[in-house]
Design a protein around this motif. Structure first.
Motif, short mmCIF file in Angstrom:
data_model
loop_
_atom_site.label_atom_id
_atom_site.label_comp_id
_atom_site.label_asym_id
_atom_site.label_seq_id
_atom_site.Cartn_x
_atom_site.Cartn_y
_atom_site.Cartn_z
N GLU A 114 -35.13 -1.40 29.20
CA GLU A 114 -34.47 -2.03 28.05
C GLU A 114 -34.42 -3.54 28.22
N TRP A 117 -28.60 -5.27 26.42
CA TRP A 117 -27.50 -4.44 26.89
C TRP A 117 -26.88 -3.67 25.74
N ASN A 118 -26.49 -2.43 26.00
CA ASN A 118 -25.70 -1.68 25.04
C ASN A 118 -24.61 -0.95 25.81
N THR A 119 -23.67 -0.34 25.09
CA THR A 119 -22.52 0.27 25.76
C THR A 119 -22.94 1.44 26.66
N ARG A 120 -24.00 2.14 26.30
CA ARG A 120 -24.44 3.27 27.12
C ARG A 120 -24.93 2.77 28.48
N ARG A 136 -17.33 4.54 25.76
CA ARG A 136 -18.17 3.50 25.14
C ARG A 136 -17.35 2.66 24.17
N TYR A 150 -21.59 -7.80 18.95
CA TYR A 150 -22.68 -6.84 18.83
C TYR A 150 -23.68 -7.33 17.80
N ARG A 152 -27.68 -6.38 16.24
CA ARG A 152 -28.83 -5.48 16.26
C ARG A 152 -30.09 -6.30 16.53
#
Length: 184
Positions: A114, A117-120, A136, A150, A152
């Motif tokens: 990736e 970064w994302n919450t997962r 999360r 956040y 996209r």
């Protein structure tokens, strides 16, 4: 024999006039109400009457009088807030995680391929690196408190022809202007 009701045994140098002045200066209504309780009791009102006038419980009036008598204006206006829940991460761990999020990608840190970064992924990092389990949603709230927002990812087509895109947009505008739309 009749009860005397609530009395202030130590006025700490406050007069009714000074209390009234202080009450007007107060920006917070609930603090002004506390001062009003003391002023009204000093003026000779009974505790029950003060409670009715100010829409308070009689025990609350009694507590305010007791606080003022024992500690003065500072004790009356003191508010203690609950400390809140203990944070999952220590300040050092927070700094380390923030630095990681700001300066590297998950791929740089060895968490897959990736690029963002994302919450997962952060959830996985917290469990692996700090032995902390967080939801999360909780991670999102934490990131928000830290000032992260956040967004996209936006995609750009590598082989897109800008000239053809412009022509298509002009054609669409022409179609919108010439075709009557009838809604039934």
């Amino acid at each position: 024999m009749r009860k005397k009701g609530l009395q202030i045994t130590n006025d700490h140098g406050w007069t009714i006039e000074r209390l009234q002045e202080q009450e007007r200066k107060m920006k917070k209504a609930n603090m002004a109400k506390r001062i009003a309780v003391i002023r009204l009791i000093m003026q000779g009102y009974l505790g029950i009457q003060v409670a009715e006038l100010l829409n308070l419980h009689r025990e609350t009036v009694s507590i305010y009088v007791q606080k003022f008598t024992q500690g003065g204006m500072d004790a009356l206006l003191e508010r203690r807030y609950a400390p809140g829940r203990k944070p999952y991460l220590s300040p050092e761990e927070e700094r380390e995680l923030k630095k990681m999020l700001e300066e590297s990608t998950p791929a740089d840190e060895g968490y897959g391929i990736e690029t963002g970064w994302n919450t997962r992924i952060i959830q996985h990092v917290l469990e692996e690196k700090f032995s902390v389990t967080m939801s999360r949603g909780g991670i999102g709230d934490m990131l928000h408190r830290w000032g992260f927002r956040y967004t996209r990812p936006t995609y750009t087509l590598k082989r897109a022809n800008p000239q053809k895109q412009k022509e298509f947009q002009q054609e669409m505008e022409l179609i919108k202007k010439t075709c009557p739309t009838t809604w039934s």
